[in-house]
Write a protein that holds these residues in place. Structure first.
Motif, PDB file in Angstrom:
ATOM      1  N   ARG A 124       0.880  -1.288  -0.129  1.00  0.00           N
ATOM      2  CA  ARG A 124       0.007   0.049   0.096  1.00  0.00           C
ATOM      3  C   ARG A 124       0.996   1.139   0.043  1.00  0.00           C
ATOM      4  NH1 ARG A 124      -2.895  -3.505   3.456  1.00  0.00           N
ATOM      5  NH2 ARG A 124      -2.262  -2.230   5.376  1.00  0.00           N
ATOM      6  N   VAL A 125       2.057   1.312   0.540  1.00  0.00           N
ATOM      7  CA  VAL A 125       2.898   2.251   0.657  1.00  0.00           C
ATOM      8  C   VAL A 125       3.368   2.481  -0.512  1.00  0.00           C
ATOM      9  CG1 VAL A 125       4.989   3.277   1.491  1.00  0.00           C
ATOM     10  CG2 VAL A 125       3.434   2.255   3.276  1.00  0.00           C
ATOM     11  N   SER A 126       3.881   1.442  -1.358  1.00  0.00           N
ATOM     12  CA  SER A 126       4.375   1.783  -2.651  1.00  0.00           C
ATOM     13  C   SER A 126       3.345   2.255  -3.614  1.00  0.00           C
ATOM     14  CB  SER A 126       4.932   0.377  -3.139  1.00  0.00           C
ATOM     15  OG  SER A 126       5.987  -0.293  -2.706  1.00  0.00           O
ATOM     16  N   ALA A 127       2.174   1.768  -3.583  1.00  0.00           N
ATOM     17  CA  ALA A 127       1.071   2.210  -4.237  1.00  0.00           C
ATOM     18  C   ALA A 127       1.028   3.867  -4.156  1.00  0.00           C
ATOM     19  CB  ALA A 127      -0.286   1.805  -4.141  1.00  0.00           C
ATOM     20  N   LEU A 128       1.022   4.242  -2.904  1.00  0.00           N
ATOM     21  CA  LEU A 128       1.018   5.712  -2.559  1.00  0.00           C
ATOM     22  C   LEU A 128       2.338   6.457  -3.278  1.00  0.00           C
ATOM     23  CD1 LEU A 128      -0.037   8.119  -1.046  1.00  0.00           C
ATOM     24  CD2 LEU A 128       1.372   7.335   0.936  1.00  0.00           C
ATOM     25  N   VAL A 129       3.410   5.907  -3.153  1.00  0.00           N
ATOM     26  CA  VAL A 129       4.533   6.542  -3.659  1.00  0.00           C
ATOM     27  C   VAL A 129       4.357   6.614  -5.150  1.00  0.00           C
ATOM     28  CG1 VAL A 129       6.906   6.516  -3.821  1.00  0.00           C
ATOM     29  CG2 VAL A 129       5.997   5.956  -1.710  1.00  0.00           C
ATOM     30  N   THR A 130       3.832   5.526  -5.767  1.00  0.00           N
ATOM     31  CA  THR A 130       3.589   5.688  -7.356  1.00  0.00           C
ATOM     32  C   THR A 130       2.730   6.751  -7.485  1.00  0.00           C
ATOM     33  OG1 THR A 130       3.955   3.249  -7.363  1.00  0.00           O
ATOM     34  CG2 THR A 130       2.775   4.426  -9.088  1.00  0.00           C
ATOM     35  N   VAL A 131       1.722   6.977  -6.932  1.00  0.00           N
ATOM     36  CA  VAL A 131       0.929   8.144  -7.223  1.00  0.00           C
ATOM     37  C   VAL A 131       1.472   9.624  -6.889  1.00  0.00           C
ATOM     38  CG1 VAL A 131      -1.360   9.244  -6.835  1.00  0.00           C
ATOM     39  CG2 VAL A 131      -1.105   6.585  -7.084  1.00  0.00           C
ATOM     40  N   GLN A 132       2.215   9.445  -5.838  1.00  0.00           N
ATOM     41  CA  GLN A 132       2.778  10.781  -5.353  1.00  0.00           C
ATOM     42  C   GLN A 132       3.921  11.143  -6.520  1.00  0.00           C
ATOM     43  OE1 GLN A 132       4.171   9.902  -1.561  1.00  0.00           O
ATOM     44  NE2 GLN A 132       2.484  10.955  -0.632  1.00  0.00           N
ATOM     45  N   ARG A 133       4.720  10.179  -6.865  1.00  0.00           N
ATOM     46  CA  ARG A 133       5.657  10.630  -7.878  1.00  0.00           C
ATOM     47  C   ARG A 133       5.059  11.505  -9.273  1.00  0.00           C
ATOM     48  NH1 ARG A 133       9.566   5.229  -8.474  1.00  0.00           N
ATOM     49  NH2 ARG A 133      10.965   5.680  -6.783  1.00  0.00           N
ATOM     50  N   HIS A 134       3.955  10.993  -9.355  1.00  0.00           N
ATOM     51  CA  HIS A 134       3.203  11.648 -10.633  1.00  0.00           C
ATOM     52  C   HIS A 134       2.869  13.002 -10.507  1.00  0.00           C
ATOM     53  CE1 HIS A 134       2.968   8.146 -13.257  1.00  0.00           C
ATOM     54  NE2 HIS A 134       2.328   7.510 -12.199  1.00  0.00           N
ATOM     55  N   LEU A 135       2.541  13.249  -8.951  1.00  0.00           N
ATOM     56  CA  LEU A 135       2.098  14.475  -8.544  1.00  0.00           C
ATOM     57  C   LEU A 135       3.079  15.456  -8.241  1.00  0.00           C
ATOM     58  CD1 LEU A 135      -0.767  13.355  -6.718  1.00  0.00           C
ATOM     59  CD2 LEU A 135      -1.020  14.529  -8.999  1.00  0.00           C
ATOM     60  N   ARG A 136       4.479  14.806  -7.953  1.00  0.00           N
ATOM     61  CA  ARG A 136       5.639  15.747  -7.476  1.00  0.00           C
ATOM     62  C   ARG A 136       6.085  16.808  -8.501  1.00  0.00           C
ATOM     63  NH1 ARG A 136      10.148  11.527  -5.796  1.00  0.00           N
ATOM     64  NH2 ARG A 136       8.498  10.831  -4.254  1.00  0.00           N
ATOM     65  N   ASN A 137       6.373  17.931  -7.739  1.00  0.00           N
ATOM     66  CA  ASN A 137       6.817  19.253  -8.614  1.00  0.00           C
ATOM     67  C   ASN A 137       5.957  19.426  -9.755  1.00  0.00           C
ATOM     68  OD1 ASN A 137       8.835  19.234  -6.753  1.00  0.00           O
ATOM     69  ND2 ASN A 137      10.569  18.588  -7.932  1.00  0.00           N
ATOM     70  N   ARG A 138       4.774  19.485  -9.611  1.00  0.00           N
ATOM     71  CA  ARG A 138       3.605  19.885 -10.536  1.00  0.00           C
ATOM     72  C   ARG A 138       2.647  20.667  -9.930  1.00  0.00           C
ATOM     73  NH1 ARG A 138       2.503  14.190 -14.295  1.00  0.00           N
ATOM     74  NH2 ARG A 138       4.875  13.987 -14.716  1.00  0.00           N
ATOM     75  N   PRO A 139       2.304  21.628 -10.912  1.00  0.00           N
ATOM     76  CA  PRO A 139       1.076  22.494 -10.363  1.00  0.00           C
ATOM     77  C   PRO A 139      -0.099  21.668  -9.837  1.00  0.00           C
ATOM     78  CG  PRO A 139       1.692  23.333 -12.378  1.00  0.00           C
ATOM     79  CD  PRO A 139       2.573  22.113 -12.132  1.00  0.00           C
ATOM     80  N   GLY A 140      -0.713  21.884  -8.767  1.00  0.00           N
ATOM     81  CA  GLY A 140      -1.671  21.074  -7.967  1.00  0.00           C
ATOM     82  C   GLY A 140      -1.374  19.907  -7.452  1.00  0.00           C
ATOM     83  N   GLY A 141       0.125  19.728  -7.265  1.00  0.00           N
ATOM     84  CA  GLY A 141       0.750  18.675  -6.749  1.00  0.00           C
ATOM     85  C   GLY A 141       1.359  19.156  -5.340  1.00  0.00           C
ATOM     86  N   TYR A 142       2.568  18.564  -5.278  1.00  0.00           N
ATOM     87  CA  TYR A 142       3.470  19.283  -4.162  1.00  0.00           C
ATOM     88  C   TYR A 142       4.829  19.322  -4.682  1.00  0.00           C
ATOM     89  CZ  TYR A 142       5.136  14.246  -3.421  1.00  0.00           C
ATOM     90  OH  TYR A 142       5.523  13.195  -3.802  1.00  0.00           O
ATOM     91  N   TRP A 143       5.617  19.828  -3.792  1.00  0.00           N
ATOM     92  CA  TRP A 143       6.979  20.394  -4.342  1.00  0.00           C
ATOM     93  C   TRP A 143       8.001  19.920  -3.332  1.00  0.00           C
ATOM     94  CZ3 TRP A 143       7.379  22.711  -8.974  1.00  0.00           C
ATOM     95  CH2 TRP A 143       6.210  22.925  -9.737  1.00  0.00           C
TER      96      TRP A 143
END
Length: 285
Positions: free
Chosen positions: A160-179
């Motif tokens: 479950r942690v790996s699934a979270l990190v996979t999604v977070q990587r797509h949102l990393r350093n992008r508008p609407g994500g996190y930095w």
């Protein structure tokens, strides 16, 4: 400015936190862990990345003419140059880190916070100010709730942690994500920065999220009590107390979390004053 510090490895093969201090500055980084079952585009790994980035940062902020955002931007670019020929820096699967740093510059204290490291400032009569960036908690809500379901240390929890990190990587350093600090120098523009008159600052703590757990995750003390513990017993005492609480709930049943114990790092800073002399026998680096 007097600095004492401590760092302790959590569950994992290496401590991915780092702390560096100079006569006028402190830098604390928390490398983002990469689950072993996920791809990584860098052959060096996260511990290497935080070592390199922190070294550039502590050197760059030594020049009072360099704004902290510019120092972070330059440091990311410099580290990119170290491994762009051997690593796939354009991929999402690259090392990354949170950042918190302070600098004494004349009669002011400059600060920068990127992502969920904590800067806790005791401003005397103005109270305690906590500076952090929790945008990472505002994304991937479904996966985050699943990853917080225990028990920790099981294959199911790790998946479950790996699934979270996979999604977070797509949102990393992008508008609407996190930095975070990774390979995009523009992440520096998303950092929280500011300056405070030095005479206002009685004491400060720079913490990775593994060292702030007693307050923001376990709720066994408040920020004032945390600063009192750092002042009277030192940073190692804070980390020891954190480990005791973690061991009392190894499966994460009372306090759900991604790791049974996380790397934990803290720098405690006090401004020289008769009211804030070091405890007898305590060494300040």
């Amino acid at each position: 400015m007097q600095v004492s510090m401590a760092s302790a490895q959590g569950v994992g093969s290496a401590n991915e936190d780092i702390i560096l201090a100079s006569p006028t500055g402190v830098v604390v980084l928390d490398g983002l862990s990469a689950p072993k079952d996920l791809p990584m585009g860098c052959v060096h790994g996260t511990p290497w990345f935080v070592r390199q980035l922190s070294a550039y940062l502590i050197n760059l902020i030594g020049d009072a003419a360099v704004p902290l955002r510019e120092a972070l931007r330059s440091a990311i670019s410099e580290v990119n140059d170290l491994h762009r020929d051997s690593c796939a820096l354009s991929q999402e699967a690259v090392p990354a880190s949170t950042v918190v740093m302070i600098r004494e510059r004349g009669d002011v204290l400059d600060y920068l916070v990127l992502s969920d490291n904590m800067l806790v400032l005791d401003l005397g009569d103005e109270g305690i100010r906590v500076i952090t960036d929790k945008r990472v908690e505002e994304v991937a809500g479904k996966e985050m709730r699943a990853a917080l379901q225990g028990p920790t240390g099981t294959p199911e929890h790790a998946a479950r942690v790996s699934a979270l990190v996979t999604v977070q990587r797509h949102l990393r350093n992008r508008p609407g994500g996190y930095w975070v600090a990774a390979t995009d120098p523009d992440a520096a523009d998303e950092a929280t920065v500011g300056s405070i008159n030095l005479v206002q600052v009685r004491q400060a703590a720079l913490l990775t999220d593994g060292a702030s757990r007693l307050v923001d995750s376990f709720h066994t003390m408040n920020w004032e009590q945390l600063l009192d513990l750092l002042r009277t017993e030192g940073p190692a005492a804070l980390l020891d107390r954190t480990r005791v609480v973690e061991l009392s709930d190894p499966a994460g049943e009372r306090w759900p979390r991604f790791k049974r114990s996380d790397d934990a790092t803290v720098a405690y800073v006090r401004i020289s004053s008769p009211a804030f002399l070091p405890p007898e026998g305590q060494h300040l680096g």
